[in-house]
Design a protein around this motif. Structure first.
Motif, short mmCIF file in Angstrom:
data_model
loop_
_atom_site.label_atom_id
_atom_site.label_comp_id
_atom_site.label_asym_id
_atom_site.label_seq_id
_atom_site.Cartn_x
_atom_site.Cartn_y
_atom_site.Cartn_z
N ALA A 59 1.77 -12.02 7.22
CA ALA A 59 0.74 -12.96 7.68
C ALA A 59 -0.06 -12.41 8.87
O ALA A 59 -1.28 -12.56 8.91
N ALA A 60 0.59 -11.78 9.82
CA ALA A 60 -0.12 -11.35 11.02
C ALA A 60 -0.03 -9.86 11.31
O ALA A 60 -0.55 -9.39 12.31
N THR A 61 0.62 -9.11 10.43
CA THR A 61 0.82 -7.70 10.70
C THR A 61 1.12 -6.94 9.41
O THR A 61 1.22 -7.53 8.34
N GLU A 62 1.27 -5.65 9.53
CA GLU A 62 1.75 -4.79 8.46
C GLU A 62 3.05 -4.17 8.92
O GLU A 62 3.20 -3.85 10.10
N VAL A 63 3.98 -4.00 8.00
CA VAL A 63 5.26 -3.38 8.33
C VAL A 63 5.53 -2.21 7.39
O VAL A 63 5.03 -2.19 6.26
N LEU A 64 6.31 -1.27 7.89
CA LEU A 64 6.76 -0.17 7.06
C LEU A 64 7.81 -0.72 6.10
O LEU A 64 8.82 -1.28 6.53
N LEU A 65 7.55 -0.61 4.85
CA LEU A 65 8.47 -1.10 3.83
C LEU A 65 9.51 -0.04 3.48
O LEU A 65 10.70 -0.32 3.41
N ALA A 66 9.07 1.19 3.26
CA ALA A 66 9.99 2.25 2.86
C ALA A 66 9.33 3.60 3.03
O ALA A 66 8.10 3.71 3.04
N LYS A 67 10.19 4.62 3.12
CA LYS A 67 9.75 6.02 3.11
C LYS A 67 10.64 6.77 2.15
O LYS A 67 11.86 6.59 2.16
N TRP A 68 10.01 7.59 1.32
CA TRP A 68 10.75 8.45 0.40
C TRP A 68 10.28 9.88 0.65
O TRP A 68 9.19 10.26 0.20
N PRO A 69 11.06 10.70 1.32
CA PRO A 69 10.62 12.08 1.60
C PRO A 69 10.89 13.03 0.45
O PRO A 69 11.88 12.89 -0.28
N GLY A 70 9.99 13.97 0.27
CA GLY A 70 10.19 15.08 -0.66
C GLY A 70 10.41 14.71 -2.12
O GLY A 70 11.21 15.36 -2.79
N LEU A 71 9.69 13.71 -2.62
CA LEU A 71 9.84 13.34 -4.03
C LEU A 71 9.12 14.35 -4.92
O LEU A 71 8.02 14.79 -4.61
N HIS A 72 9.77 14.71 -6.02
CA HIS A 72 9.20 15.70 -6.95
C HIS A 72 8.86 15.05 -8.28
O HIS A 72 9.46 14.05 -8.67
N GLY A 73 7.90 15.65 -8.99
CA GLY A 73 7.54 15.18 -10.33
C GLY A 73 6.94 13.79 -10.30
O GLY A 73 6.24 13.41 -9.37
N ASP A 74 7.23 13.04 -11.35
CA ASP A 74 6.74 11.66 -11.46
C ASP A 74 7.67 10.78 -10.63
O ASP A 74 8.76 10.42 -11.07
N LEU A 121 0.85 -1.18 0.00
CA LEU A 121 0.00 0.00 0.00
C LEU A 121 0.88 1.24 0.00
O LEU A 121 1.74 1.39 0.87
N LEU A 122 0.70 2.09 -1.00
CA LEU A 122 1.41 3.36 -1.06
C LEU A 122 0.51 4.47 -0.55
O LEU A 122 -0.68 4.50 -0.86
N SER A 123 1.09 5.37 0.22
CA SER A 123 0.36 6.57 0.62
C SER A 123 1.31 7.76 0.47
O SER A 123 2.53 7.60 0.49
N TRP A 124 0.76 8.93 0.26
CA TRP A 124 1.59 10.11 0.07
C TRP A 124 0.83 11.34 0.52
O TRP A 124 -0.40 11.37 0.58
N GLU A 125 1.64 12.33 0.88
CA GLU A 125 1.10 13.63 1.29
C GLU A 125 2.10 14.70 0.92
O GLU A 125 3.29 14.40 0.75
N PRO A 126 1.64 15.93 0.79
CA PRO A 126 2.57 17.00 0.43
C PRO A 126 3.69 17.11 1.47
O PRO A 126 3.46 17.01 2.67
N SER A 127 4.90 17.32 0.99
CA SER A 127 6.07 17.47 1.84
C SER A 127 6.27 18.92 2.23
O SER A 127 5.88 19.82 1.49
N ARG A 128 6.87 19.15 3.36
CA ARG A 128 7.18 20.53 3.78
C ARG A 128 8.18 21.18 2.83
O ARG A 128 8.20 22.39 2.68
N GLN A 129 9.04 20.35 2.23
CA GLN A 129 10.05 20.86 1.31
C GLN A 129 9.52 20.97 -0.11
O GLN A 129 10.27 21.31 -1.03
N GLY A 130 8.27 20.68 -0.33
CA GLY A 130 7.71 20.60 -1.67
C GLY A 130 7.73 19.16 -2.13
O GLY A 130 8.39 18.32 -1.53
#
Length: 120
Positions: A70-85, A50-59
């Motif tokens: 199987a029994a939980t969800e884990v944080l896979l990755a975070k990418w802060p402040g991505l621009h464009g596509d 599941l991907l989620s995103w929100e506007p970054s403070r840096q743009g």
């Protein structure tokens, strides 16, 4: 829905994120998704991303990926402040994780079968 068509705007408040339907082998191919409605907030099925995103403070956008196990969800990755596509940025991680999860599922099934056969 194609992920690259959705990413330039914040997610609608009624959704939890974009659930990946497929991750193609080439980063130039579209990543197909469906919105996961907030009411469907139970655990992700094993292997689901599941991907989620929100506007970054840096743009740009702060993007987060969660993986269902199987029994939980884990944080896979975070990418802060991505621009464009930003789909080419997240694509390698998504592709590798889907392949790894598929391989682990096959190995788990083989182990269960071997244990079942050994018990008989």
């Amino acid at each position: 829905m194609i992920l690259s068509d959705l990413i330039h705007q914040p997610m609608p408040s009624s959704v939890r994120g974009a659930l990946l339907r497929s991750v193609p082998s080439l980063p130039t191919q579209p990543i197909h998704t469906v919105w996961m409605i907030g009411a469907e907030s139970g655990l992700l099925r094993p292997g689901a991303i599941l991907l989620s995103w929100e506007p970054s403070r840096q743009g740009g956008m702060d993007v987060t990926a969660g993986l269902g196990l199987a029994a939980t969800e884990v944080l896979l990755a975070k990418w802060p402040g991505l621009h464009g596509d930003w789909t080419p940025v997240v694509h390698p991680t998504l592709l590798e994780v889907t392949g790894l999860h598929a391989a682990l599922s096959v190995a788990t099934d083989a182990l269960h079968l071997a244990n079942h056969l050994a018990a008989n």
